[in-house]
Enzyme design. Structure first.
Site, PDB file in Angstrom:
ATOM      1  CG  PHE A   1     -14.868  -9.930  -5.751  1.00  0.00           C
ATOM      2  CD1 PHE A   1     -14.752  -8.871  -6.354  1.00  0.00           C
ATOM      3  CD2 PHE A   1     -14.035 -10.300  -4.679  1.00  0.00           C
ATOM      4  CE1 PHE A   1     -13.462  -8.319  -6.593  1.00  0.00           C
ATOM      5  CE2 PHE A   1     -12.805  -9.738  -4.644  1.00  0.00           C
ATOM      6  CZ  PHE A   1     -12.456  -8.670  -5.540  1.00  0.00           C
TER       7      PHE A   1
ATOM      8  CG  ASP B   1      10.057   0.395   4.720  1.00  0.00           C
ATOM      9  OD1 ASP B   1       9.104   0.111   4.262  1.00  0.00           O
ATOM     10  OD2 ASP B   1      10.906  -0.300   5.671  1.00  0.00           O
TER      11      ASP B   1
ATOM     12  CB  CYS C   1      -6.272  -7.701   2.045  1.00  0.00           C
ATOM     13  SG  CYS C   1      -5.114  -6.745   1.512  1.00  0.00           S
TER      14      CYS C   1
ATOM     15  CE  LYS D   1      -5.459  -9.660  -7.630  1.00  0.00           C
ATOM     16  NZ  LYS D   1      -5.914  -8.478  -6.956  1.00  0.00           N
TER      17      LYS D   1
ATOM     18  CE  LYS E   1      -8.977  -2.475   2.831  1.00  0.00           C
ATOM     19  NZ  LYS E   1      -7.944  -1.848   2.753  1.00  0.00           N
TER      20      LYS E   1
ATOM     21  CB  VAL F   1      -0.878   0.082   1.342  1.00  0.00           C
ATOM     22  CG1 VAL F   1      -1.608   1.134   1.413  1.00  0.00           C
ATOM     23  CG2 VAL F   1      -1.921  -1.140   0.797  1.00  0.00           C
TER      24      VAL F   1
END
Ligand code: UGA
Length: 431
Positions: free
Chosen positions: A248, A30, A259, A319, A203, A11
Site C-alpha cells: 500500500f 436479500d 470501502c 482496481k 476495522k 461481503v
C-alpha cells in the site's frame, strides 16, 4: 452449524459461499428478488474471480440456499451474519438503515441463543443500537466480526484470512464463533478475541491506516514531481523497513472502491462526534482528490488544450480484477476529461458497461488498441495485467499522439525505455 447471511453484496455473498465451503449449512437472504432468483441459478450479481465456480459447487452440494423470506432464513439459525450495506451519507456518517431493518427481522424470527454477528463495516458503538433493534432482550447474543477481504481476491482472503477478529462480551459467544471458524483456525489462522467495540473500531482503523499510507505516498509523489526524485524507489526504500511494510505504498490515481473513501469519512465523522481531532483523516481524503487532480493536470499539460482531443483511457474499475466502479478514480478522471470536452475512448475488461451507464458520453473500446486508435494521448488508469505488456510498436502505428500517462506507475524502467524507442513520452506519477 446453521448459518444465515443477511445481505448478499460483495461481503455477504462471499461470506455465504465461504461458510458453505468450510462445511456449514448456509442460507443467504436479500431483499432484492432478482438477485435471489439469479443466485438460485448460481449467477453472482458482480464479477469476482473464482466466485461463480465455488457458488455453483456449494449450491449443487445442497449446502447453500437463498431466499427473500426472513422466516425461512432466520428461524433455524445458530448464527446470523449481518452483511448489509452501510453507505455514506452526505456528511460522511454511515447510513445504518439496512442494519436496523435486518435486525428487526432477525429479532422477530431468530431462535433463542442465536448469535447475531455484525460483519458489515459499522461505526464503533453500533452494537448498542443493534441490541435494541433486535428487541432489547437477552434472548439473542451480539458479536462483531469485521471482514478484511479485498475485491478481486475476496474468496481467497475469506478462506485464508490473515486473522479472524471477533468482538464479544462473553466467552460463551466466543466459543460459538470459534466453532464457526474452527476449519480455518485449525489450519493456523489466528483468532483475535476482543470486546465488541474494539472489533468494530479495528476495522475502520485498519482501512483508514491503509488509505493513509496511500495518501501519504501520493503526497510524496507530488514532492517527487517537483524535485526529480522517484516515488517508486522511495517506496522501495521505505518498504524495506519492516516497521513500515512494503504494501500500500503505490502512488498513483488515488484509492477508490466502496470501502476506503466511505470508511475514512465515517471514522472522521465518528471521531468528530466524540470531540476527537480528525484533520489527519480529512487530509487523507483531500490528498486522494489531489492525486486525481494531479493526473488531470499532467494530461492537460501534455495536450495543452483538452477540448476536442481524443484520450484513450485503459481501465475503469477502481482496481483490477473487479467490475466495481464505485468511487473509481478512473471513472472520476474520465468524468473530468468529458466535462472539459475531450473525446474519451475507454477500455476495461469488466467494468465498461457499468462505467458507460454512469458516463453515457464515454466511448467504449473492446481492446487497448481499439481505444488507442487515433488518440492523442493514452492514460493507464487501472493496472489490469494487459497494461503491463502493451505493444508500443503497435500503439505507435495506431495513435495520433505519442504520450502515455502512466497514472498507476505500472511501467518499469525497461518498459518506459522500450516505449521511448517508438517515440513515446511516458509520464508517471512522482517519477
Ligand atoms: C479494502 C481493504 O484492503 C480490505 O482489507 C477491506 O476488507 C475492504 O477494503 C473492505 O473494507 O471491505 P478493497 O477496497 O477491495 O479492500 O481494495 P484494496 O485492494 O484495498 O484497494 C483499495 C484502493 O486503493 C484501490 O482503488 C487501489 O487501486 C488503491 N491502492 C491500493 C492504491 O492506490 N495504492 C496502493 O498501494 C494500494
Amino acid at each position: 452449524m446453521n448459518i444465515a447471511v443477511a445481505g448478499l453484496g460483495h461481503v455477504g455473498l462471499v461470506t455465504a459461499v465461504a461458510m458453505s465451503a468450510i462445511g456449514h449449512e448456509v442460507i443467504g437472504i436479500d431483499t432484492d428478488e432478482q438477485r435471489i432468483a439469479a443466485l438460485q441459478y448460481s449467477e453472482p450479481p458482480y464479477f469476482e474471480p473464482g466466485l461463480q465456480e465455488e457458488l455453483a459447487l456449494q449450491v449443487r452440494l445442497g449446502r447453500l440456499r437463498f431466499t427473500t423470506d426472513p422466516e425461512t432464513a432466520y428461524v433455524g439459525a445458530d448464527v446470523v451474519f449481518i452483511c448489509v450495506g452501510t453507505p455514506p451519507q452526505a456528511n460522511g456518517e454511515a447510513n445504518l438503515i439496512a442494519v436496523e431493518g435486518a435486525a428487526h427481522d432477525i429479532g422477530f424470527w431468530a431462535p433463542d441463543g442465536c448469535v447475531v454477528v455484525e460483519k458489515s463495516t459499522v461505526p464503533c458503538g453500533t452494537h448498542k443500537r443493534l441490541v435494541i433493534a433486535l428487541g432489547g432482550n437477552s434472548r439473542l447474543d451480539v458479536a462483531a466480526n469485521p471482514e478484511f477481504l479485498r475485491e478481486g481476491t475476496a474468496l481467497k482472503d475469506t478462506l485464508e484470512p490473515t486473522r479472524i477478529v471477533v468482538g464479544a462480551e462473553t466467552e460463551a459467544v466466543h466459543r460459538v464463533l470459534r466453532d464457526v471458524y474452527a476449519p480455518l483456525t485449525d489450519s493456523g489462522t489466528p483468532y483475535i478475541a476482543t470486546d465488541v467495540a474494539t472489533a468494530e473500531l479495528a476495522k475502520h482503523a485498519s482501512n483508514s491506516l491503509l488509505a493513509t499510507k496511500i495518501s501519504f505516498m501520493n503526497m510524496i509523489a507530488l514532492i517527487c514531481d517537483r524535485t526529480g526524485a522517484d516515488v517508486t524507489k522511495v517506496a522501495e526504500v521505505m518498504g524495506a523497513d519492516p516497521r513500515i511494510g512494503k504494501e500500500f505504498l503505490n502512488a498513483g490515481l488515488g484509492f477508490g472502491g466502496f470501502c476506503f473513501p466511505k470508511d475514512v469519512a465515517a471514522l472522521s465523522h465518528t471521531a468528530k462526534a466524540l470531540g476527537v481531532h480528525t484533520t489527519l483523516l480529512d487530509d487523507v481524503l483531500d490528498l486522494n482528490d489531489r492525486a486525481r487532480d494531479a493526473v488531470y493536470l499532467k494530461i492537460e499539460d501534455a495536450l495543452w488544450n483538452i477540448q476536442g482531443k481524443q484520450i484513450a483511457v485503459l481501465g475503469l474499475a477502481f482496481k483490477p480484477d473487479t467490475d466495481d466502479i464505485r468511487y473509481s478514480p478512473a471513472v472520476a478522471l474520465c468524468g473530468m476529461l468529458l466535462r472539459n470536452q475531450a473525446v474519451v475512448v475507454a477500455w476495461d475488461p469488466q467494468a465498461d458497461v457499468a462505467a458507460q451507464a454512469e458516463l453515457p458520453k464515454l466511448v467504449i473500446a473492446d481492446s487497448p488498441y481499439t481505444a488507442a486508435q487515433g488518440s492523442d494521448l493514452l492514460v493507464i488508469a487501472t493496472e489490469w495485467p494487459e497494461t503491463y505488456t502493451l505493444d508500443y510498436e503497435r500503439l505507435a502505428s495506431l495513435m495520433r499522439g505519442r504520450v502515455i500517462v502512466d497514472a498507476r506507475n505500472v511501467l518499469d524502467d525497461w518498459a518506459r525505455e522500450y516505449a521511448t524507442k517508438f517515440g513515446f513520452t511516458v509520464i508517471g506519477v512522482g517519477r
